[in-house]
Design a protein around this motif. Structure first.
Motif: not given
Length: 110
Positions: A1-20
């Motif tokens: 669960q912890v691993r999946q949560e951090y993957k979700r956070r990583r994916d979120t921040i990466y996608a948001k940065l790519q959109a800037i």
């Protein structure tokens, strides 16, 4: 669960940065942070501006300027280190604030 949560956070921040527009970064593979090049001349000065002059609905965003993570003087001056340890909704808001801050800061510099 912890691993999946951090993957979700990583994916979120990466996608948001790519959109800037103008932001350059690689997808992190095993850390809790990402290094990103921002479309500003000096991320230390930009950070000071974010903390003293910028706000959106009473909020701002804080990061670690990248220059301190390099031994070579001047390297990383336009980079930041962003930790993705916040809850997903908070990360999304932080990246939205970063995008808005970059837009407003660069408009002032023109």
């Amino acid at each position: 669960q912890v691993r999946q949560e951090y993957k979700r956070r990583r994916d979120t921040i990466y996608a948001k940065l790519q959109a800037i527009p103008g932001v350059v970064c690689k997808e992190p593979k095993g850390a809790f942070y990402v290094m990103a090049k921002l479309p500003v001349d000096n991320t230390d000065e930009f950070q000071k501006w974010l903390l003293t002059e910028f706000e959106d609905n009473g909020e701002t965003v804080m990061y670690a300027p990248g220059e301190g993570f390099y031994a070579t003087p001047g390297h990383g001056k336009d980079e930041v280190r962003l930790a993705y340890v916040l809850k997903q909704a908070d990360l999304e808001r932080a990246m939205d604030l970063l995008a808005l801050g970059i837009k407003k800061y660069n408009a002032l510099k023109k």
